[in-house]
Enzyme design. Structure first.
Site, mmCIF file in Angstrom:
data_model
loop_
_atom_site.group_PDB
_atom_site.id
_atom_site.type_symbol
_atom_site.label_atom_id
_atom_site.label_comp_id
_atom_site.label_asym_id
_atom_site.label_seq_id
_atom_site.Cartn_x
_atom_site.Cartn_y
_atom_site.Cartn_z
ATOM 1 N N CYS A 112 0.819 -1.223 0.000
ATOM 2 C CA CYS A 112 0.000 0.000 0.000
ATOM 3 C C CYS A 112 0.851 1.270 0.000
ATOM 4 O O CYS A 112 0.372 2.344 -0.337
ATOM 5 C CB CYS A 112 -0.944 -0.009 1.194
ATOM 6 S SG CYS A 112 -2.105 -1.370 1.095
ATOM 7 N N HIS A 252 -3.735 7.056 1.765
ATOM 8 C CA HIS A 252 -4.062 5.712 1.289
ATOM 9 C C HIS A 252 -5.462 5.350 1.786
ATOM 10 O O HIS A 252 -5.839 5.696 2.915
ATOM 11 C CB HIS A 252 -3.020 4.725 1.818
ATOM 12 C CG HIS A 252 -3.384 3.298 1.573
ATOM 13 N ND1 HIS A 252 -3.666 2.828 0.323
ATOM 14 C CD2 HIS A 252 -3.539 2.243 2.425
ATOM 15 C CE1 HIS A 252 -3.978 1.542 0.405
ATOM 16 N NE2 HIS A 252 -3.907 1.167 1.672
ATOM 17 N N ASN A 282 -10.056 -0.668 -1.316
ATOM 18 C CA ASN A 282 -8.611 -0.482 -1.189
ATOM 19 C C ASN A 282 -7.933 -1.071 -2.425
ATOM 20 O O ASN A 282 -7.860 -2.289 -2.579
ATOM 21 C CB ASN A 282 -8.140 -1.192 0.088
ATOM 22 C CG ASN A 282 -6.646 -1.080 0.315
ATOM 23 O OD1 ASN A 282 -5.911 -0.590 -0.541
ATOM 24 N ND2 ASN A 282 -6.198 -1.543 1.470
HETATM 25 O O1 UT7 Z 1 -4.084 -1.300 3.236
HETATM 26 C C1 UT7 Z 1 -3.331 -2.191 3.948
HETATM 27 C C2 UT7 Z 1 -3.432 -1.965 5.398
HETATM 28 N N1 UT7 Z 1 -4.654 -2.527 5.914
HETATM 29 C C3 UT7 Z 1 -5.378 -1.833 6.747
HETATM 30 O O2 UT7 Z 1 -5.065 -0.727 7.098
HETATM 31 C C4 UT7 Z 1 -6.599 -2.526 7.312
HETATM 32 C C5 UT7 Z 1 -6.697 -2.329 8.803
HETATM 33 N N2 UT7 Z 1 -7.801 -3.001 9.421
HETATM 34 C C6 UT7 Z 1 -9.109 -2.694 9.197
HETATM 35 O O3 UT7 Z 1 -9.420 -1.871 8.366
HETATM 36 C C7 UT7 Z 1 -10.149 -3.327 10.089
HETATM 37 O O4 UT7 Z 1 -9.521 -3.999 11.151
HETATM 38 C C8 UT7 Z 1 -11.092 -4.329 9.345
HETATM 39 C C9 UT7 Z 1 -12.036 -3.546 8.445
HETATM 40 C C10 UT7 Z 1 -10.275 -5.296 8.537
HETATM 41 C C11 UT7 Z 1 -11.929 -5.086 10.363
HETATM 42 O O5 UT7 Z 1 -12.663 -4.170 11.167
HETATM 43 P P1 UT7 Z 1 -12.679 -4.347 12.761
HETATM 44 O O6 UT7 Z 1 -13.566 -3.302 13.281
HETATM 45 O O7 UT7 Z 1 -11.249 -4.347 13.228
HETATM 46 O O8 UT7 Z 1 -13.378 -5.736 12.912
HETATM 47 P P2 UT7 Z 1 -12.826 -7.069 13.575
HETATM 48 O O9 UT7 Z 1 -11.796 -7.693 12.696
HETATM 49 O O10 UT7 Z 1 -12.474 -6.789 14.986
HETATM 50 O O11 UT7 Z 1 -14.126 -7.922 13.546
HETATM 51 C C12 UT7 Z 1 -15.275 -7.559 14.314
HETATM 52 C C13 UT7 Z 1 -16.366 -8.558 14.028
HETATM 53 C C14 UT7 Z 1 -15.882 -9.991 14.163
HETATM 54 O O12 UT7 Z 1 -16.948 -10.742 14.721
HETATM 55 P P3 UT7 Z 1 -16.913 -11.163 16.246
HETATM 56 O O13 UT7 Z 1 -15.660 -11.974 16.415
HETATM 57 O O14 UT7 Z 1 -16.902 -9.893 17.023
HETATM 58 O O15 UT7 Z 1 -18.181 -11.962 16.399
HETATM 59 C C15 UT7 Z 1 -15.657 -10.417 12.740
HETATM 60 O O16 UT7 Z 1 -15.790 -11.801 12.546
HETATM 61 O O17 UT7 Z 1 -16.814 -8.415 12.666
HETATM 62 C C16 UT7 Z 1 -16.750 -9.686 12.016
HETATM 63 N N3 UT7 Z 1 -16.465 -9.485 10.604
HETATM 64 C C17 UT7 Z 1 -17.434 -9.304 9.706
HETATM 65 N N4 UT7 Z 1 -18.763 -9.240 9.799
HETATM 66 C C18 UT7 Z 1 -19.474 -9.035 8.683
HETATM 67 C C19 UT7 Z 1 -15.268 -9.434 9.993
HETATM 68 N N5 UT7 Z 1 -15.433 -9.214 8.683
HETATM 69 C C20 UT7 Z 1 -16.763 -9.134 8.482
HETATM 70 C C21 UT7 Z 1 -17.543 -8.903 7.329
HETATM 71 N N6 UT7 Z 1 -18.889 -8.854 7.491
HETATM 72 N N7 UT7 Z 1 -17.014 -8.711 6.121
#
Ligand code: UT7
Length: 325
Positions: A112, A252, A282
């Protein structure tokens, strides 16, 4: 001598994939994707189309806009983690598609932050005095490495490309400064396990779905939000600017929440910040040059404006650049 961006271009594939389309593939929903990431839809290439095709299109646009012929290009740098082939380079394929017979070039793997790494490299080539027309492309076909059964990753990314032409600056415009970082201790949080020399493709790696992006989103989120803000503040401070001096901030586009946290810490109001993640997701190395070209098209960048770029991604890699437009 300073180098300046003298032309910009972007290409987004025509095929739109909405959050509703994602709902048909994995257990997700539009509300979760929009509120957690800011993404409503993204673009995906069609079969047979890949990074060199997008890179060729944006370079053709640069040539049309600047009035140069392909033979006048000196160097082609392609920031990408999704090259058409492991070798030869995507730059070679683009060079051939264009008939840029006097150009050399290479691919640069900076994820990225790849476009910023490539822009700094291209700028130094121009500033050396040896090369006067350097094409810098950020392009990724993320759909080629997405596991469409993994809701943690497949909803986040899109395909797209952007490019700029770098030439010697004839006035006050140009790249002022860059601050770039790499910390490989973060490599295990965002990576693709197989397909490289460590784990060449085999029936087993395919069966284990190791040819796809794997990310610990939570871990990356924390360092990304801190890293983008820290490096943006650092480059402003060491050049004696503050947030109010910046005309436009093009970060980004990985997550709207990361952009909001960064913007808040830097003191930017929303008119200063480019956010287009809603339409494209992204696009990895594509996000920043796509944002630059859209801003030029909308008349948001005028001669003399101060532009701040910032990125964070796999590696970990991160950085910021300051440009006088
Ligand atoms: O460009 C390269 C660099 N990358 C980044 O900068 C990405 C950085 N990370 C992020 O943007 C975020 O961490 C994500 C968007 C990837 C995830 O968001 P989050 O708020 O950190 O969610 P999480 O991973 O903590 O997941 C929260 C909940 C989980 O469920 P439980 O365990 O709380 O029951 C996940 O399983 O959301 C669930 N979840 C989803 N639910 C519906 C994860 N992905 C999805 C989805 N749809 N697509």
């Amino acid at each position: 001598m300073k180098s300046a961006i003298t032309a910009t271009a972007r290409y987004l594939p025509e095929r739109i994939f909405t959050n509703a389309d994602m709902e048909k593939l994995v257990d997700t929903n539009d509300e979760w994707i929009r509120t957690r990431t800011g993404i409503s839809e993204r673009r995906f290439v069609v079969p047979g189309q890949a990074t060199a095709d997008m890179g060729t299109r944006v370079t053709q646009q640069l040539l049309e806009r600047s009035g140069y012929s392909p033979e006048e290009i000196d160097v082609i740098i392609v920031a990408t983690i999704t090259p058409d082939l492991l070798f030869p380079s995507t730059a070679a394929l683009i060079q051939n598609n264009l008939g840029a017979k006097n150009a050399w070039g290479f691919d640069l793997s900076g994820a990225c932050t790849g476009f910023l790494f490539a822009l700094e490299t291209g700028a130094k080539l121009v500033e050396s005095g040896k090369y006067s027309k350097v094409v810098v492309i950020g392009a990724d076909t993320m759909s080629s490495i997405l596991n469409f059964e993994d809701r943690n990753t497949c909803v986040l990314f899109g395909d797209g490309a952007g490019a700029v032409l770098l030439e010697p600056s004839l006035n006050q415009s140009g790249i002022i400064d860059a601050k770039l970082h790499l910390d490989g201790s973060g490599s295990k949080y965002l990576f693709m396990p197989a397909g490289g020399s460590l784990k060449p493709a085999s029936a087993e790696t395919v069966a284990n779905k190791e040819h796809y992006v794997q990310q610990d989103g939570k871990a990356v989120f924390k360092v990304a939000a801190k890293g983008m803000a820290d490096v943006s503040l650092e480059i402003l401070e060491r050049n004696n600017f503050n947030g109010s001096d910046v005309t436009l901030f093009i970060p980004h586009q990985a997550n709207k929440r990361i952009i909001d946290i960064t913007s808040k810490r830097c003191g930017f109001h929303e008119d200063q910040v480019v956010i287009n993640i809603g339409k494209y997701g992204n696009t990895t190395a594509g996000t920043i040059p796509i944002g630059i070209d859209e801003s030029v098209e909308k008349g948001k960048l005028r001669s003399g404006d101060l532009l701040l770029l910032a990125a964070f991604g796999a590696g970990y890699s991160w950085g910021s650049m300051l440009i006088r437009w």
